[in-house]
Write a protein that holds these residues in place. Structure first.
Motif, PDB file in Angstrom:
ATOM      1  N   VAL A 212      12.708 185.327 -10.873  1.00 36.76           N
ATOM      2  CA  VAL A 212      11.550 186.104 -10.427  1.00 36.76           C
ATOM      3  C   VAL A 212      11.363 187.288 -11.369  1.00 36.76           C
ATOM      4  CG1 VAL A 212      10.536 187.434  -8.542  1.00 36.76           C
ATOM      5  CG2 VAL A 212      11.927 185.405  -8.041  1.00 36.76           C
ATOM      6  N   PHE A 213      10.206 187.345 -12.020  1.00 37.16           N
ATOM      7  CA  PHE A 213       9.878 188.444 -12.925  1.00 37.16           C
ATOM      8  C   PHE A 213       8.988 189.429 -12.176  1.00 37.16           C
ATOM      9  CE2 PHE A 213      10.513 184.605 -15.428  1.00 37.16           C
ATOM     10  CZ  PHE A 213      11.521 185.017 -16.292  1.00 37.16           C
ATOM     11  N   ALA A 214       9.350 190.696 -12.241  1.00 39.73           N
ATOM     12  CA  ALA A 214       8.659 191.696 -11.432  1.00 39.73           C
ATOM     13  C   ALA A 214       8.634 193.028 -12.167  1.00 39.73           C
ATOM     14  CB  ALA A 214       9.355 191.843 -10.078  1.00 39.73           C
ATOM     15  N   ARG A 215       8.052 194.025 -11.506  1.00 36.78           N
ATOM     16  CA  ARG A 215       8.030 195.390 -12.025  1.00 36.78           C
ATOM     17  C   ARG A 215       8.401 196.355 -10.913  1.00 36.78           C
ATOM     18  NH1 ARG A 215       6.053 196.175 -17.108  1.00 36.78           N
ATOM     19  NH2 ARG A 215       5.292 194.254 -18.077  1.00 36.78           N
ATOM     20  N   ASP A 216       8.932 197.486 -11.331  1.00 38.10           N
ATOM     21  CA  ASP A 216       9.296 198.523 -10.379  1.00 38.10           C
ATOM     22  C   ASP A 216       8.023 199.106  -9.761  1.00 38.10           C
ATOM     23  OD1 ASP A 216       9.842 201.506  -9.690  1.00 38.10           O
ATOM     24  OD2 ASP A 216      11.840 200.618  -9.822  1.00 38.10           O
ATOM     25  N   ALA A 217       7.987 199.192  -8.441  1.00 41.65           N
ATOM     26  CA  ALA A 217       6.780 199.628  -7.751  1.00 41.65           C
ATOM     27  C   ALA A 217       6.420 201.074  -8.037  1.00 41.65           C
ATOM     28  CB  ALA A 217       6.943 199.432  -6.243  1.00 41.65           C
ATOM     29  N   ALA A 218       7.370 201.877  -8.530  1.00 38.47           N
ATOM     30  CA  ALA A 218       7.097 203.287  -8.821  1.00 38.47           C
ATOM     31  C   ALA A 218       6.802 203.529 -10.292  1.00 38.47           C
ATOM     32  CB  ALA A 218       8.279 204.150  -8.378  1.00 38.47           C
ATOM     33  N   THR A 219       7.543 202.865 -11.187  1.00 39.41           N
ATOM     34  CA  THR A 219       7.429 203.157 -12.616  1.00 39.41           C
ATOM     35  C   THR A 219       6.686 202.092 -13.406  1.00 39.41           C
ATOM     36  OG1 THR A 219       9.513 202.050 -13.177  1.00 39.41           O
ATOM     37  CG2 THR A 219       9.634 204.362 -12.494  1.00 39.41           C
ATOM     38  N   GLY A 220       6.611 200.867 -12.877  1.00 39.07           N
ATOM     39  CA  GLY A 220       6.005 199.773 -13.623  1.00 39.07           C
ATOM     40  C   GLY A 220       6.914 199.163 -14.661  1.00 39.07           C
ATOM     41  N   LEU A 221       8.185 199.569 -14.715  1.00 40.43           N
ATOM     42  CA  LEU A 221       9.127 199.003 -15.678  1.00 40.43           C
ATOM     43  C   LEU A 221       9.536 197.589 -15.252  1.00 40.43           C
ATOM     44  CD1 LEU A 221      11.345 202.137 -16.363  1.00 40.43           C
ATOM     45  CD2 LEU A 221       9.833 200.992 -18.000  1.00 40.43           C
ATOM     46  N   PRO A 222       9.913 196.728 -16.213  1.00 40.19           N
ATOM     47  CA  PRO A 222      10.231 195.334 -15.876  1.00 40.19           C
ATOM     48  C   PRO A 222      11.520 195.210 -15.078  1.00 40.19           C
ATOM     49  CG  PRO A 222      10.709 195.771 -18.186  1.00 40.19           C
ATOM     50  CD  PRO A 222       9.995 196.976 -17.669  1.00 40.19           C
ATOM     51  N   LEU A 223      11.524 194.257 -14.155  1.00 38.29           N
ATOM     52  CA  LEU A 223      12.692 193.935 -13.347  1.00 38.29           C
ATOM     53  C   LEU A 223      12.854 192.418 -13.314  1.00 38.29           C
ATOM     54  CD1 LEU A 223      12.146 196.331 -10.293  1.00 38.29           C
ATOM     55  CD2 LEU A 223      13.722 196.675 -12.203  1.00 38.29           C
ATOM     56  N   LEU A 224      14.062 191.970 -13.020  1.00 39.48           N
ATOM     57  CA  LEU A 224      14.368 190.547 -12.964  1.00 39.48           C
ATOM     58  C   LEU A 224      15.283 190.286 -11.773  1.00 39.48           C
ATOM     59  CD1 LEU A 224      14.385 187.671 -14.254  1.00 39.48           C
ATOM     60  CD2 LEU A 224      16.298 188.444 -15.674  1.00 39.48           C
ATOM     61  N   ALA A 225      15.025 189.195 -11.054  1.00 40.21           N
ATOM     62  CA  ALA A 225      15.875 188.813  -9.926  1.00 40.21           C
ATOM     63  C   ALA A 225      15.966 187.294  -9.866  1.00 40.21           C
ATOM     64  CB  ALA A 225      15.325 189.370  -8.614  1.00 40.21           C
ATOM     65  N   LEU A 226      17.008 186.794  -9.227  1.00 39.49           N
ATOM     66  CA  LEU A 226      17.193 185.361  -9.026  1.00 39.49           C
ATOM     67  C   LEU A 226      17.067 185.044  -7.544  1.00 39.49           C
ATOM     68  CD1 LEU A 226      20.290 184.711 -11.338  1.00 39.49           C
ATOM     69  CD2 LEU A 226      17.858 184.574 -11.920  1.00 39.49           C
ATOM     70  N   LEU A 227      16.288 184.016  -7.229  1.00 41.11           N
ATOM     71  CA  LEU A 227      16.133 183.573  -5.843  1.00 41.11           C
ATOM     72  C   LEU A 227      17.016 182.348  -5.638  1.00 41.11           C
ATOM     73  CD1 LEU A 227      14.520 184.117  -3.197  1.00 41.11           C
ATOM     74  CD2 LEU A 227      12.969 182.300  -3.949  1.00 41.11           C
ATOM     75  N   LYS A 228      18.141 182.544  -4.953  1.00 41.64           N
ATOM     76  CA  LYS A 228      19.078 181.460  -4.678  1.00 41.64           C
ATOM     77  C   LYS A 228      18.519 180.573  -3.567  1.00 41.64           C
ATOM     78  CE  LYS A 228      22.276 183.132  -7.475  1.00 41.64           C
ATOM     79  NZ  LYS A 228      22.811 182.395  -8.633  1.00 41.64           N
ATOM     80  N   LEU A 229      18.458 179.261  -3.819  1.00 41.94           N
ATOM     81  CA  LEU A 229      17.797 178.362  -2.876  1.00 41.94           C
ATOM     82  C   LEU A 229      18.690 177.908  -1.731  1.00 41.94           C
ATOM     83  CD1 LEU A 229      15.696 176.242  -5.386  1.00 41.94           C
ATOM     84  CD2 LEU A 229      15.070 178.324  -4.163  1.00 41.94           C
ATOM     85  N   GLU A 230      20.017 178.087  -1.839  1.00 42.41           N
ATOM     86  CA  GLU A 230      20.955 177.832  -0.733  1.00 42.41           C
ATOM     87  C   GLU A 230      20.762 176.444  -0.127  1.00 42.41           C
ATOM     88  OE1 GLU A 230      23.271 179.907  -0.292  1.00 42.41           O
ATOM     89  OE2 GLU A 230      22.492 181.700  -1.271  1.00 42.41           O
ATOM     90  N   ARG A 231      20.794 175.399  -0.971  1.00 40.25           N
ATOM     91  CA  ARG A 231      20.573 174.039  -0.466  1.00 40.25           C
ATOM     92  C   ARG A 231      21.677 173.584   0.493  1.00 40.25           C
ATOM     93  NH1 ARG A 231      19.199 174.014  -5.789  1.00 40.25           N
ATOM     94  NH2 ARG A 231      17.085 173.346  -6.316  1.00 40.25           N
ATOM     95  N   ALA A 232      22.928 173.909   0.148  1.00 39.49           N
ATOM     96  CA  ALA A 232      24.056 173.374   0.914  1.00 39.49           C
ATOM     97  C   ALA A 232      24.070 173.890   2.348  1.00 39.49           C
ATOM     98  CB  ALA A 232      25.366 173.723   0.215  1.00 39.49           C
ATOM     99  N   THR A 233      23.778 175.167   2.529  1.00 37.38           N
ATOM    100  CA  THR A 233      23.880 175.770   3.862  1.00 37.38           C
ATOM    101  C   THR A 233      22.584 175.709   4.645  1.00 37.38           C
ATOM    102  OG1 THR A 233      23.278 177.968   3.043  1.00 37.38           O
ATOM    103  CG2 THR A 233      25.611 177.361   2.951  1.00 37.38           C
ATOM    104  N   GLY A 234      21.463 175.525   3.942  1.00 32.16           N
ATOM    105  CA  GLY A 234      20.176 175.550   4.619  1.00 32.16           C
ATOM    106  C   GLY A 234      19.726 176.942   5.001  1.00 32.16           C
ATOM    107  N   ALA A 235      20.441 177.966   4.525  1.00 34.22           N
ATOM    108  CA  ALA A 235      20.083 179.351   4.835  1.00 34.22           C
ATOM    109  C   ALA A 235      18.824 179.742   4.071  1.00 34.22           C
ATOM    110  CB  ALA A 235      21.239 180.277   4.456  1.00 34.22           C
ATOM    111  N   PRO A 236      18.124 180.794   4.514  1.00 38.65           N
ATOM    112  CA  PRO A 236      16.940 181.256   3.780  1.00 38.65           C
ATOM    113  C   PRO A 236      17.303 181.643   2.352  1.00 38.65           C
ATOM    114  CG  PRO A 236      17.066 182.287   5.951  1.00 38.65           C
ATOM    115  CD  PRO A 236      18.364 181.573   5.736  1.00 38.65           C
ATOM    116  N   PRO A 237      16.389 181.465   1.397  1.00 38.70           N
ATOM    117  CA  PRO A 237      16.671 181.847   0.011  1.00 38.70           C
ATOM    118  C   PRO A 237      17.059 183.318  -0.092  1.00 38.70           C
ATOM    119  CG  PRO A 237      14.657 180.545   0.144  1.00 38.70           C
ATOM    120  CD  PRO A 237      15.053 180.868   1.548  1.00 38.70           C
ATOM    121  N   GLN A 238      18.014 183.608  -0.971  1.00 37.15           N
ATOM    122  CA  GLN A 238      18.507 184.970  -1.148  1.00 37.15           C
ATOM    123  C   GLN A 238      18.075 185.507  -2.512  1.00 37.15           C
ATOM    124  OE1 GLN A 238      20.249 186.679   1.343  1.00 37.15           O
ATOM    125  NE2 GLN A 238      19.619 184.854   2.504  1.00 37.15           N
ATOM    126  N   LEU A 239      17.541 186.738  -2.532  1.00 39.56           N
ATOM    127  CA  LEU A 239      17.084 187.368  -3.762  1.00 39.56           C
ATOM    128  C   LEU A 239      18.183 188.270  -4.311  1.00 39.56           C
ATOM    129  CD1 LEU A 239      14.461 187.467  -5.493  1.00 39.56           C
ATOM    130  CD2 LEU A 239      13.917 189.607  -4.312  1.00 39.56           C
TER     131      LEU A 239
END
Length: 568
Positions: A212-239
């Motif tokens: 997930v490519f994003a920006r800081d809501a206050a500064t507009g600087l670039p941010l990066l996160a990974l959304l884990k899909l959690e297939r094995a457990t069926g849990a909601p995706p984790q950012l």
């Protein structure tokens, strides 16, 4: 350039370099010499994509105004004799077609995009669906934007659905074709807008996770996160956020074409640091740089704010090779854009690095209309009233530079390209003494005339950005002075203008050459001071200088700027 699924062939486009932007299409076997086979029947294509089995090449073709309006495919097994087959056509002049595929090669994706709405159709290759089996994901609706990828049996979609402010969230819906897609209010939101202070910008799909490519809501600087899909457990995706170096003001993803990859390649840079390649481990979320520290690390970069006339904080990027602020001030090169939701680049560029080495301050004014703070930031700068907000924001950023001791008004060179010319020229129109010199590259300056000309290439597509004078509301606004006042050409008044250099090209398909020329002629006639207003024409440059001429053009612009400020 696109690589076939089996890795045996590439398809790529070639810019003829004449400014026309009419691309040539070539197909080549990996390992063969030369430029491969040119496909003249696909000349003028805008985007291209392989079929899943490598037998055909899909492309979007432009109409007479340069709008990608048709999707065609051609058999590349005998390309010299193959005739393109039309797959679909977009009749609405406000919408442009784009062709692509999901990274797992499951679906062909045909997107039809206007400035504020979109519509996506998919073709399921694995189900054996033929070219006439495009399936609609969701019908177009005014104000609704969505962009589709596929992973784990779901369509993941970046969309402004379920939001009144237009900010993007990340949704998913089942990809099965046996049932109709649910309405937007029933899409499952997996990353709501604003999560962890993120302004979502884009995403990429891998089997392991989503990047997930994003920006800081206050500064507009670039941010990066990974959304884990959690297939094995069926849990909601984790950012999971990925820590980035504090100096990185620009993050550019690599091609990352392998759906099965264990890492994500990105490039980090800033105005004072040369690009550094880095890999992100998609399991651990750790970032590892692949090259050493930049030799220009002594250049500092600061993200701060100016305060606009309505109290809005406007992001401002400042770079300087030395103390902050420089003792006694320094000449400053200030860039502005503020249109179409695009971010003003804050990456490393050799032409800007030369100014830093010469002791200049570099500044970027991230005014409303851009994308630094998301779709709401873009919306705040759109239309007639938004034009005035952009100029207010630019004035606030320049005032901040001067008040904090970085420079003085008469030592500022204000630079803008294309739609940024509306903002830069708008400031000089309001206050000719606000800067020491003005540099405009292929600037958009006669907004009202262009928006009254639906026969021009971009006019209808951009009604939602600049306004539609043909609509009742748009016509009344123009009559009451809204567009005329905000339009740099229509609203130009006399004054002692700063030294000005404008580039323009007769082959520019985006900004008609007569716009900059008309503005220059009127400014000369109304100029009450001695400063020159110059035009540097280039018959073949088009809308932007070719890569081979970019540094030469930068040298010309900087030489003019130094002469204008009395530094040469």
């Amino acid at each position: 350039m696109k690589l076939s699924r089996d890795g045996s062939s590439i398809a790529y486009t070639v810019d003829p370099g004449d400014g026309s932007e009419r691309l040539q299409v070539h197909v080549q076997r990996i390992g063969s010499a030369g430029l491969g086979t040119r496909l003249p029947q696909l000349e003028g294509s805008v985007s291209i994509e392989w079929s899943h089995d490598g037998s055909h090449l899909y492309c979007t073709r432009a109409d007479g105004l340069g709008r990608p309006s048709r999707v065609e495919r051609v058999d590349v097994s005998a390309p010299e004799h193959a005739r393109p087959e039309c797959i679909c056509e977009e009749p609405d002049a406000a919408f442009w077609l784009d062709i692509g595929k999901t990274k797992d090669w499951r679906y062909l994706v045909v997107s039809s995009n206007a400035k504020r709405s979109s519509e996506v159709r998919v073709l399921d290759w694995e189900a054996g669906e033929g070219p006439g089996s495009l399936r609609l994901v969701h019908p177009r609706s005014p104000g609704l934007e969505y962009f589709v990828e596929h992973a784990d049996g779901y369509f993941y979609m970046l969309s402004n659905a379920q939001r009144e402010d237009g900010q993007y969230s990340l949704f998913r819906i089942p990809a099965e074709s046996s049932s109709p897609s649910p309405p937007p209010e029933r899409w499952e939101c997996v990353v709501p807008a604003g999560t962890q202070g993120l302004v979502l910008e884009d995403f990429d799909a891998f089997r392991r996770c989503l990047a997930v490519f994003a920006r800081d809501a206050a500064t507009g600087l670039p941010l990066l996160a990974l959304l884990k899909l959690e297939r094995a457990t069926g849990a909601p995706p984790q950012l999971v956020p990925v820590p980035l170096p504090a100096w990185a003001t620009a993050l550019d993803p690599g091609a990352n074409a392998d759906f099965e990859a264990a890492s994500l390649r990105v490039t980090l840079s800033s105005p004072g640091r040369v690009p550094v390649a880095a890999d992100v481990d998609l399991d651990a979320g750790a970032l590892r740089t692949l090259s050493g520290e930049s030799p220009s690390a002594a250049v500092g970069t600061l993200r701060t704010h100016g305060r606009s006339s309505d109290g809005t904080l406007v992001p401002l990027t400042i770079s300087h090779a030395g103390p902050f602020p420089p003792a006694g001030g320094a000449p400053a090169w200030v860039e502005v854009y503020g249109a179409y939701g695009r971010c003003l680049p804050c990456d490393w560029a050799p032409e800007r690095a030369a100014l830093l080495q010469a002791g200049w301050v570099l500044a970027g004014a991230h005014v409303r209309g851009g994308g630094e703070l998301g779709r709401a930031w873009h919306a705040a700068g759109r239309g007639v009233h938004g034009l005035q907000a952009r100029v207010d924001d630019l004035a606030a950023c320049i005032d901040a530079l001067v008040e904090r001791g970085y420079t003085s008004y008469d030592r500022i060179v204000l630079s803008a390209h294309s739609a940024g010319g509306v903002v830069a020229a708008g400031l000089v129109q309001r206050d000719p003494g606000a800067v020491g010199a003005l540099v405009l590259e292929a600037p958009f300056l006669d907004v009202l005339t262009v928006q009254c000309r639906p026969d021009l290439a971009l006019t209808v597509h951009e009604y939602e950005e600049w306004g539609d004078p043909h609509s009742t509301a748009g016509f009344l606004q123009a009559r009451r002075g809204g567009v005329q006042t905000a339009c740099p050409y229509q609203g130009l008044r006399g004054g002692a203008f700063p030294p000005t250099l404008i580039t323009a090209s007769s082959t520019d398909t985006r900004v008609p050459v007569w716009g900059p020329l008309k503005w220059a002629a009127r400014a000369r006639a109304m100029n009450q001071g001695p400063a020159p207003i110059l035009v540097a024409p280039d018959l073949h440059a088009g809308h932007a200088a070719h890569e081979s001429q970019r540094l030469e053009l930068a040298a010309l612009l900087q030489a003019f700027a130094m002469r204008a400020l009395g530094l040469a």
